[in-house]
Structure formats: C-alpha cells, structure tokens
Design an enzyme around this catalytic site. Structure first.
Site, PDB file in Angstrom:
ATOM      1  N   HIS A 109      30.835 -53.734   5.890  1.00 45.21           N
ATOM      2  CA  HIS A 109      30.405 -52.338   5.752  1.00 45.21           C
ATOM      3  C   HIS A 109      30.208 -51.702   7.136  1.00 45.21           C
ATOM      4  O   HIS A 109      29.138 -51.182   7.455  1.00 45.21           O
ATOM      5  CB  HIS A 109      29.133 -52.230   4.909  1.00 45.21           C
TER       6      HIS A 109
ATOM      7  N   ARG B  56      32.523 -47.610  -2.108  1.00 41.15           N
ATOM      8  CA  ARG B  56      31.362 -48.432  -2.441  1.00 41.15           C
ATOM      9  C   ARG B  56      31.867 -49.613  -3.272  1.00 41.15           C
ATOM     10  O   ARG B  56      32.810 -49.448  -4.072  1.00 41.15           O
ATOM     11  CB  ARG B  56      30.330 -47.653  -3.273  1.00 41.15           C
TER      12      ARG B  56
ATOM     13  N   GLU C  63      25.890 -56.454  -1.501  1.00 37.39           N
ATOM     14  CA  GLU C  63      26.018 -56.647  -0.057  1.00 37.39           C
ATOM     15  C   GLU C  63      24.736 -57.280   0.452  1.00 37.39           C
ATOM     16  O   GLU C  63      23.662 -56.872  -0.002  1.00 37.39           O
ATOM     17  CB  GLU C  63      26.254 -55.306   0.645  1.00 37.39           C
TER      18      GLU C  63
END
Ligand code: NAD
Length: 304
Positions: free
Chosen positions: A270, A222, A251
């Site tokens: 991601h 993360r 993000e």
C-alpha cells in the site's frame, strides 16, 4: 484557524512535517492532543479517532475515507474532507511501472538477480505495452492519471465510468453494467474505484473468467474491491497471467497468503501513492480549504 495534525498520519509521513508546512503558510498548527480538542478548528488525520467528534472539521489525508464514520460525523455536524486529487501522478506512475515490469519481465529478472542466476525467459514471454489494451475501471483522479500515462506509451486505453463522457487518453468509455465487455479484450485491467457498497468485491470469479488468459489485473483501489480468494484461484489455475497489487484485505497481507510466493504477482505494501512531498500536497489542500472557509465558500473534497 488552528489545525491539529493527528499522530495517525505517521502511517505516511512524520506529523511534524505537516505542522511545519502549515506554519510556513501562516496557519496556527500543532500536534493533536485530545485534551485540547476544544481549541481546534480542524484536524488532519490518516485514520479516525473518537475525539474528532468534538472538532468541527476533519481532513482525511487519504482519498479513501471508507474507515471514517461518515454518518456519525453528519449527525454530529462534523465536516469531513478527503485528499482526492493529489494521487494521479504517483499512482499513474506506479501502475505504469507494474505494467512495464510485466511486459519487459523486469520482476522476473530481479528475482533471478537475487538468486545470482543468468537465466533468460522464453522468447514469447516478453512484449511491449505499445498497442496493448488497458481498461481502467473508475476514471477519477487515479484513473485519469493512469490513463494519460498509458496513452503516452502508445497503449489503447478504454475505461469504465458511470457517465459516458470521454476523458483524456481514453478512446472508449463503457458503463459499469458493461464491465465484462470492457475487460474482455484488455491485456491489463486497472482498478481505481472507491470502496463502497456498489464496488465491494466487484471483481470476482465471473470477472476473472471474462478476462483474457494472458491478461493482468492491477489493484490500486482497495483490497475489498477484489474477492481475494477468487483472485488466488484465478492466478493458481492460470486463468489470468498475473496481478499487480498495492492493496489487500486485510492489510498487512497475512504471511500465509499464497500471493507472496507467486512469481507472476508484483506486490507492494500500500505504497502506490507514496512520495517525498505527500505532506506538502496534503498541506496545500488544507490551506486551500482554510482560505475557502474564510471567504465563506464551499470546501473542496467535502464528503459531509
Ligand atoms: P475519485 O473520487 O477522484 O475517483 C473515483 C472514481 O470512481 C469517480 O470518478 C467515481 O465516479 C468512480 N466510480 C465509483 N463507482 C464506480 C463504479 N461502480 N464503476 C465505475 N466507476 C466508479 O477518487 P480517486 O482519488 O481516484 O481514488 C479512488 C480510490 O482509490 C479511493 O477511494 C481510494 O480507496 C483508492 N486510493 C488508493 C491509493 C493507494 O495508495 N493505493 C491512493 C489513492 C486512492
């Protein structure tokens, strides 16, 4: 058992694919409709929704459930399960792909290709993964998937985990207190821990200082596990050789981030765990838990 599929899963796949998959496995399944929430036994979701507090079981289609209000679910007697266990192959291949690219300079040649340039990198810039040391921080599903594949390529793999037991492909295990010792000799450091109070910003200036100058950090965990300002500093000053990044905080990564323009950074949005059978992998976990619930057994991947 009626399992509803929440629209948030469209961040990864078309919700209709999971509905269809569950129906093929003889489950009652439909798209989540908040008006009908009282009828559902479970809901599969990518992100949380207030309406889930009225559903007995929430299945998070991700391994990281850090966005879900775990304590509120506990108080409301809502069961939460996650999707740990299905990402070892995808993430393992993504990390190996990034490491191969850094060693064989593929990302640089791809950039040259875009510019129509026949340009060779300096002789000393290329290396092989065989014989290089990889340190994997966190040896759960992701960490093991990375370690096994790196070991198969002849890398010397060490790891950091809370229990001292060895795992396949890993030659040495360090405790989290020995993180700096674990990363000091590594050419690659791969981060594969969950984001929690103990791991938030666990990688910052001191960790980049402890790494070799020719080392690469790879974050598939993360964004919040790394102090992003310190990472940008370490890369700008050449204190580490580069970074492979699949996750960011925030993000999407803002357009003004200097990371976008760095040649020694491989950046993916991601997608490290993406695969065309993600819905089926999640579906299998749901089916297994429905079967377990039917037998009165403990659910797999239960968080609360
Ligand atoms: P997992 O639960 O199987 O493994 C996590 C491991 O980290 C566990 O073994 C745990 O003991 C260990 N750990 C926790 N704190 C630690 C610490 N301080 N030091 C060392 N080890 C520690 O989970 P997983 O499926 O491997 O996923 C890990 C995390 O990766 C998830 O929580 C999620 O945030 C992230 N993830 C990202 C993607 C992606 O698309 N990039 C995909 C899946 C998972």
């Amino acid at each position: 058992m009626h399992v509803a599929v929440h629209g948030s899963v469209s961040a990864v796949f078309d919700p209709a694919l999971l509905v269809e998959y569950l129906r093929e496995r003889d489950l009652e399944a439909s798209r989540f409709d908040p008006e009908r929430r009282g009828e559902y036994d479970g809901v599969a979701a990518f992100g949380p929704d207030e309406a889930f507090l009225d559903v007995p079981w929430v299945h998070c289609v991700r391994a990281g459930y850090d966005e879900f209000p775990v304590e509120r679910y506990e108080r409301a007697d809502v069961t939460l399960t996650n999707s740990t266990g299905i990402h070892g192959t995808t993430i393992g291949e993504t990390v190996v792909g990034m490491m191969l690219s850094f060693a064989r300079r593929l990302h640089v040649y791809r950039d040259h290709q875009g510019a129509g340039e026949w340009a060779r990198e300096p002789y000393e810039s290329a290396f092989t993964l065989a014989g290089e040391r990889l340190c994997v921080v966190g040896l759960g599903t992701l960490g093991r998937g990375i370690a096994e594949r790196a070991a198969a390529l002849g890398m010397d793999v060490v790891g950091v985990r809370r229990s001292p037991d060895l795992v396949p492909g890993v030659s040495e295990v360090y405790r989290p207190e020995d993180l700096h010792g674990a990363i000091a000799d590594a050419r690659f450091v791969a981060l594969a821990v969950p984001l929690n109070v103990a791991t938030a910003e666990m990688f910052g200036t001191r960790e980049f200082d402890a790494m070799r100058g020719d080392a690469y950090v790879i974050n598939v965990a993360r964004g919040g596990v790394v102090e992003q300002g310190a990472l940008v500093e370490a890369l700008s000053r050449g204190e580490i050789a580069g970074a492979g990044l699949d996750v960011f905080d925030p993000e999407p990564l803002p357009p003004e981030s200097p990371l976008w323009g760095m040649e020694n950074v491989i950046l993916t949005p991601h997608v490290g765990a993406m695969t065309d059978r993600y819905h089926a992998d999640v579906g299998e976990l749901i089916v297994e838990n429905v079967e377990r619930a039917g037998r009165g057994d403990e659910l797999v991947n239960r968080v609360v």
